[in-house]
Scaffold this motif. Structure first.
Motif, PDB file in Angstrom:
ATOM      1  N   LYS A 162      -1.068  -4.246 -13.592  1.00 20.72           N
ATOM      2  CA  LYS A 162      -2.140  -4.541 -12.638  1.00 20.72           C
ATOM      3  C   LYS A 162      -1.629  -5.423 -11.508  1.00 20.72           C
ATOM      4  N   ASN A 163      -0.785  -6.397 -11.835  1.00 16.65           N
ATOM      5  CA  ASN A 163      -0.202  -7.258 -10.805  1.00 16.65           C
ATOM      6  C   ASN A 163       0.711  -6.465  -9.872  1.00 16.65           C
ATOM      7  N   ILE A 164       1.535  -5.607 -10.452  1.00 13.10           N
ATOM      8  CA  ILE A 164       2.429  -4.779  -9.641  1.00 13.10           C
ATOM      9  C   ILE A 164       1.618  -3.823  -8.770  1.00 13.10           C
ATOM     10  N   ASN A 165       0.608  -3.192  -9.360  1.00 12.26           N
ATOM     11  CA  ASN A 165      -0.236  -2.270  -8.602  1.00 12.26           C
ATOM     12  C   ASN A 165      -0.930  -2.978  -7.447  1.00 12.26           C
ATOM     13  N   ALA A 166      -1.408  -4.185  -7.688  1.00 14.98           N
ATOM     14  CA  ALA A 166      -2.083  -4.946  -6.635  1.00 14.98           C
ATOM     15  C   ALA A 166      -1.123  -5.290  -5.505  1.00 14.98           C
ATOM     16  N   MET A 167       0.093  -5.680  -5.838  1.00 17.68           N
ATOM     17  CA  MET A 167       1.068  -6.029  -4.801  1.00 17.68           C
ATOM     18  C   MET A 167       1.457  -4.810  -3.976  1.00 17.68           C
ATOM     19  N   ILE A 168       1.669  -3.681  -4.628  1.00 16.31           N
ATOM     20  CA  ILE A 168       2.033  -2.463  -3.902  1.00 16.31           C
ATOM     21  C   ILE A 168       0.878  -2.012  -3.019  1.00 16.31           C
ATOM     22  N   ALA A 169      -0.337  -2.063  -3.520  1.00  9.64           N
ATOM     23  CA  ALA A 169      -1.506  -1.688  -2.718  1.00  9.64           C
ATOM     24  C   ALA A 169      -1.683  -2.650  -1.549  1.00  9.64           C
ATOM     25  N   LEU A 170      -1.441  -3.917  -1.763  1.00  8.19           N
ATOM     26  CA  LEU A 170      -1.561  -4.920  -0.701  1.00  8.19           C
ATOM     27  C   LEU A 170      -0.548  -4.665   0.412  1.00  8.19           C
ATOM     28  N   VAL A 171       0.699  -4.450   0.037  1.00  9.72           N
ATOM     29  CA  VAL A 171       1.742  -4.194   1.025  1.00  9.72           C
ATOM     30  C   VAL A 171       1.463  -2.900   1.785  1.00  9.72           C
ATOM     31  N   THR A 172       1.045  -1.859   1.073  1.00  9.44           N
ATOM     32  CA  THR A 172       0.734  -0.595   1.725  1.00  9.44           C
ATOM     33  C   THR A 172      -0.414  -0.754   2.709  1.00  9.44           C
ATOM     34  N   ALA A 173      -1.436  -1.482   2.325  1.00 11.22           N
ATOM     35  CA  ALA A 173      -2.579  -1.696   3.221  1.00 11.22           C
ATOM     36  C   ALA A 173      -2.162  -2.471   4.456  1.00 11.22           C
ATOM     37  N   PHE A 174      -1.289  -3.458   4.302  1.00  9.82           N
ATOM     38  CA  PHE A 174      -0.796  -4.199   5.470  1.00  9.82           C
ATOM     39  C   PHE A 174       0.017  -3.296   6.394  1.00  9.82           C
ATOM     40  N   PHE A 175       0.858  -2.434   5.826  1.00  8.98           N
ATOM     41  CA  PHE A 175       1.626  -1.508   6.662  1.00  8.98           C
ATOM     42  C   PHE A 175       0.706  -0.564   7.436  1.00  8.98           C
ATOM     43  N   VAL A 176      -0.368  -0.138   6.801  1.00  6.96           N
ATOM     44  CA  VAL A 176      -1.294   0.774   7.478  1.00  6.96           C
ATOM     45  C   VAL A 176      -1.995   0.088   8.641  1.00  6.96           C
ATOM     46  N   ILE A 177      -2.491  -1.125   8.439  1.00  9.31           N
ATOM     47  CA  ILE A 177      -3.242  -1.769   9.525  1.00  9.31           C
ATOM     48  C   ILE A 177      -2.344  -2.245  10.659  1.00  9.31           C
ATOM     49  N   VAL A 178      -1.044  -2.354  10.419  1.00  8.56           N
ATOM     50  CA  VAL A 178      -0.126  -2.722  11.491  1.00  8.56           C
ATOM     51  C   VAL A 178       0.105  -1.539  12.438  1.00  8.56           C
ATOM     52  N   THR A 179      -0.111  -0.330  11.952  1.00  8.82           N
ATOM     53  CA  THR A 179       0.102   0.876  12.749  1.00  8.82           C
ATOM     54  C   THR A 179      -1.238   1.347  13.318  1.00  8.82           C
ATOM     55  N   PRO A 180      -1.489   1.073  14.606  1.00  4.75           N
ATOM     56  CA  PRO A 180      -2.791   1.427  15.187  1.00  4.75           C
ATOM     57  C   PRO A 180      -3.085   2.928  15.184  1.00  4.75           C
ATOM     58  N   LYS A 181      -2.036   3.753  15.264  1.00  4.21           N
ATOM     59  CA  LYS A 181      -2.261   5.202  15.275  1.00  4.21           C
ATOM     60  C   LYS A 181      -2.796   5.700  13.929  1.00  4.21           C
ATOM     61  N   VAL A 182      -2.299   5.119  12.855  1.00  3.29           N
ATOM     62  CA  VAL A 182      -2.784   5.503  11.526  1.00  3.29           C
ATOM     63  C   VAL A 182      -4.221   5.033  11.335  1.00  3.29           C
ATOM     64  N   VAL A 183      -4.523   3.832  11.791  1.00  2.89           N
ATOM     65  CA  VAL A 183      -5.896   3.318  11.696  1.00  2.89           C
ATOM     66  C   VAL A 183      -6.839   4.201  12.489  1.00  2.89           C
ATOM     67  N   LYS A 184      -6.415   4.619  13.687  1.00  4.06           N
ATOM     68  CA  LYS A 184      -7.253   5.498  14.520  1.00  4.06           C
ATOM     69  C   LYS A 184      -7.472   6.841  13.822  1.00  4.06           C
TER      70      LYS A 184
END
Length: 141
Positions: free
Chosen positions: A49-71
């Motif tokens: 659960k800790n590993i899953n949370a960290m991977i999901a957190l990092v992935t979510a941060f990578f997504v919001i840094v890319t405005p084209k993906v958010v759009k």
């Protein structure tokens, strides 16, 4: 005259709620749920659960840094919701024509047909939202 609700929505838009916070929560939740369901990192609940949370957190941060993906997410999700509304309306209509029987797609070709139609519809929605991103990036003249 502008309503207080419109002022609140304008504040949320200016704050970045729809561009940062909602996409972050959406991607984190989907990613975490998939990792929890598949148990890729082991069956030990606390460690995985800790590993899953960290991977999901990092992935979510990578997504919001890319405005084209958010759009792309912002464009495609309302259309997917519209497809779901159409499916529910179709099922209500089909169910209203049933007499006293329970409505079911079991043992019928309709189940496969509708699944394929919905699948290709959702793929088309996502490809339509990503298409301008590809042409901007790779085909600049």
């Amino acid at each position: 005259m502008v309503s207080p609700l419109q002022n609140a929505l304008d504040f949320l838009v200016d704050f970045g709620f729809f561009d940062v916070i909602l996409p972050f929560i959406f991607v984190f939740t989907i990613m975490f749920a998939i990792l929890e369901k598949t148990r890729i990192f082991g069956k030990d609940e606390t460690k995985s659960k800790n590993i899953n949370a960290m991977i999901a957190l990092v992935t979510a941060f990578f997504v919001i840094v890319t405005p084209k993906v958010v759009k792309s997410i912002q464009v495609s999700l309302p259309q997917v919701a519209l497809v779901l509304v159409v499916i529910v309306a179709f099922l209500m209509l089909a169910g209203s024509f049933m007499a006293d029987e329970e409505f079911s797609f079991k043992d019928s070709g309709w189940r496969v047909f509708l699944t394929l139609v919905v699948f290709f519809g959702i793929v088309a929605i996502f490809l339509n939202s990503v298409e301008p991103l590809v042409t901007e990036t790779y085909f600049k003249s």
